[in-house]
Design an enzyme around this catalytic site. Sequence first.
Site, mmCIF file in Angstrom:
data_model
loop_
_atom_site.group_PDB
_atom_site.id
_atom_site.type_symbol
_atom_site.label_atom_id
_atom_site.label_comp_id
_atom_site.label_asym_id
_atom_site.label_seq_id
_atom_site.Cartn_x
_atom_site.Cartn_y
_atom_site.Cartn_z
ATOM 1 N NE ARG A 40 -4.095 -1.997 1.572
ATOM 2 C CZ ARG A 40 -4.837 -2.130 0.481
ATOM 3 N NH1 ARG A 40 -4.825 -1.198 -0.460
ATOM 4 N NH2 ARG A 40 -5.617 -3.160 0.326
ATOM 5 C CG HIS A 70 7.122 -7.338 -7.150
ATOM 6 N ND1 HIS A 70 6.515 -6.122 -7.402
ATOM 7 C CD2 HIS A 70 6.602 -8.203 -8.063
ATOM 8 C CE1 HIS A 70 5.673 -6.265 -8.426
ATOM 9 N NE2 HIS A 70 5.709 -7.510 -8.849
ATOM 10 C CE1 TYR A 73 0.914 -6.544 -6.094
ATOM 11 C CE2 TYR A 73 -0.581 -4.826 -5.374
ATOM 12 C CZ TYR A 73 -0.133 -6.132 -5.308
ATOM 13 O OH TYR A 73 -0.754 -7.015 -4.476
ATOM 14 C CG HIS A 110 3.759 -4.339 -11.915
ATOM 15 N ND1 HIS A 110 2.575 -4.583 -11.269
ATOM 16 C CD2 HIS A 110 4.480 -5.479 -11.829
ATOM 17 C CE1 HIS A 110 2.577 -5.825 -10.808
ATOM 18 N NE2 HIS A 110 3.718 -6.389 -11.123
ATOM 19 C CD GLU A 145 5.522 -8.962 -13.086
ATOM 20 O OE1 GLU A 145 5.900 -8.321 -12.088
ATOM 21 O OE2 GLU A 145 4.699 -9.898 -13.034
ATOM 22 C CG ASP A 179 3.340 -13.031 -14.328
ATOM 23 O OD1 ASP A 179 2.501 -13.877 -14.706
ATOM 24 O OD2 ASP A 179 3.339 -12.545 -13.182
ATOM 25 C CG HIS A 182 1.355 -10.661 -15.774
ATOM 26 N ND1 HIS A 182 2.213 -9.800 -15.131
ATOM 27 C CD2 HIS A 182 0.452 -11.044 -14.845
ATOM 28 C CE1 HIS A 182 1.835 -9.671 -13.857
ATOM 29 N NE2 HIS A 182 0.779 -10.420 -13.663
ATOM 30 C CG HIS A 214 6.791 -13.323 -11.678
ATOM 31 N ND1 HIS A 214 6.323 -12.031 -11.717
ATOM 32 C CD2 HIS A 214 7.835 -13.334 -10.811
ATOM 33 C CE1 HIS A 214 7.056 -11.287 -10.912
ATOM 34 N NE2 HIS A 214 7.989 -12.049 -10.355
ATOM 35 C CG ASP A 227 -2.381 -9.276 -13.293
ATOM 36 O OD1 ASP A 227 -2.095 -10.411 -12.844
ATOM 37 O OD2 ASP A 227 -1.762 -8.245 -12.993
ATOM 38 C CG HIS A 229 -1.221 -14.224 -10.469
ATOM 39 N ND1 HIS A 229 -0.051 -13.925 -9.828
ATOM 40 C CD2 HIS A 229 -1.344 -13.316 -11.462
ATOM 41 C CE1 HIS A 229 0.513 -12.866 -10.409
ATOM 42 N NE2 HIS A 229 -0.270 -12.476 -11.402
ATOM 43 C CD GLU A 259 4.431 -12.875 -9.170
ATOM 44 O OE1 GLU A 259 3.973 -12.995 -10.329
ATOM 45 O OE2 GLU A 259 4.854 -11.812 -8.710
HETATM 46 ZN ZN ZN Z 1 -0.042 -10.467 -11.898
HETATM 47 FE FE FE Z 2 4.177 -11.377 -11.740
HETATM 48 FE FE FE Z 3 4.364 -8.283 -10.486
#
Ligand code: ZN
Ligand code: FE
Ligand code: FE
Length: 283
Positions: A40, A70, A73, A110, A145, A179, A182, A214, A227, A229, A259
């Site tokens: 966050r 990472h 996001y 990202h 990514e 990924d 993705h 990923h 997107d 997963h 992930e």
């Molecule tokens: Zn994702």
């Molecule tokens: Fe990913």
């Molecule tokens: Fe990611």
Amino acid sequence: MKNKFYIGCHLSSSGGYTGMARDALSIGANVFQYFTRNPRGGAAKEMDPADVAEYIEIAKKNDFGPPLAHASYTINPCSKDLRVREFALETMADDMERLQLVPGAMYNFHPGSHVGQGVDDGITLICGVLNAILKPEHKTLVLLETMSGKGSEVGSRFEELARIIDGVELKDKMGVCMDTCHMSDAGYDIIGDLDGVLDEFNQIVGLYRLKAMHVNDSKNPPASHKDRHEKLGEGTLGIELLSSVINHPKLCHLPFYLETPNELDGYAAEIALLKNLRKQECG
Ligand code: ZN
Ligand code: FE
Ligand code: FE
């Protein structure tokens, strides 16, 4: 050619680097990914040199592969809003300084969402942020990514990734993290033609830039730009494809990070499954 199978998953960083190393060992992993700070946003915990030193011991003893940091996001380096872009820049610059203390770490992010400004402006803004944060003394590779193309996400096409790298001055600091969820969601036919997709990537970006993978199944059909997963084998990609990914001669040297929607026990089971599926000739 034999490669060590580097396989792991996303872990909570609440126990520090030592906690992540212990969690990794407990589930049969020899790599892990983690958020550099609360997703966050907000402040990152102070780096604890004793914690990092203990992690380095464990990682050496157990021949761990690269830790993959990472970025949150919630950061958006190509936002329309100057303050949002500045926040991304400050956050990433700070992450890069912290990662100087973590040997072999890579930093995945990202590329961002252009929110209506268009891909061209988005790419220009992303390059601006990267050129502001990257310094010659940085040891950490920065990975773009491959994205699903949800909303106005930049980076769902290999061409966009290539253009971002092209606009970065310190290109030797740049790499890519694929990924599987993705790429399929973005419309790349990895299910039907993984070789063709890799050839295309090689022509546009260069496979030498590919540094991590990923491994996720997807809840949605190809080209859905969603997107979401899914656990391995329970989605639209299926275990056969994911097995071809970890065993592909052009990919099997990479570190693989799950992930999938799992707790530690679920990750342990998926890691065991992939180890079983890993072919002898890949190592
Ligand atoms: Zn994702
Ligand atoms: Fe990913
Ligand atoms: Fe990611």
